[in-house]
Design a protein around this motif. Structure first.
Motif, short mmCIF file in Angstrom:
data_model
loop_
_atom_site.label_atom_id
_atom_site.label_comp_id
_atom_site.label_asym_id
_atom_site.label_seq_id
_atom_site.Cartn_x
_atom_site.Cartn_y
_atom_site.Cartn_z
N ASN A 1 0.81 -1.22 0.00
CA ASN A 1 0.00 0.00 0.00
C ASN A 1 0.83 1.26 0.00
N ARG B 1 -3.66 2.20 -8.55
CA ARG B 1 -4.37 1.46 -7.50
C ARG B 1 -5.78 1.98 -7.27
N THR C 1 -5.97 -4.14 -5.98
CA THR C 1 -5.80 -3.56 -4.65
C THR C 1 -6.88 -4.08 -3.70
N LEU D 1 -0.81 -7.60 -8.30
CA LEU D 1 -0.91 -6.14 -8.33
C LEU D 1 0.35 -5.55 -8.94
#
Length: 139
Positions: free
Chosen positions: A3, A29, A39, A125
């Motif tokens: 993140n 994202r 995400t 991701l």
């Protein structure tokens, strides 16, 4: 964590390009469909893992409680070996302890699976970002 960091496939030459890359990753994202879905998958895998860890902690506390109960029953039975109520409580505590240990074993297995799932989601991701970034490098 994924993140707060960009994927590590490509290295930036300077802080400016790294900052731009981080900004593009944040955009990917949140604003790009495949990025926001990837995400969401990462976040769901994290929530699952956190939930399993919390359940594991609760089960471990129960195991400790059952063990203390077993120990107390055994100690009491030293003084009153024919006390049927104590014998019944000991059997119940042992059964509960065994059940809790089985639950913990299942949670550990689920946690290992969920950890792998989280790693795969993060990898997915990163891969999707790399593909998107390469195709949008001129933007």
């Amino acid at each position: 964590s994924i993140n707060s960091q960009t994927p590590t496939g490509l290295k930036a030459d300077d802080n400016h390009s790294e900052t731009a890359r981080e900004a593009k990753f944040a955009f990917f994202r949140t604003q790009v469909k495949s990025g926001s879905q990837a995400t969401a998958n990462v976040n769901e895998a994290k929530r699952t893992l956190v939930s399993l860890k919390a359940r594991s902690k609760r089960i471990k506390a129960q195991i400790n409680d059952h063990k203390r109960s077993i120990d107390a029953c055994i100690e009491s039975l030293q003084e009153a070996p024919r006390d049927e109520e104590l014998v019944a409580r000991l059997k119940e505590s042992k059964r509960d302890y065994k059940n809790a240990m089985e639950q913990l074993k299942e949670i550990k297995s689920d946690s290992a699976f969920s950890t792998q799932a989280l790693q795969l989601c993060r990898q997915r991701l990163a891969e999707e970002f790399e593909q998107w970034y390469a195709s949008n490098a001129g933007d």
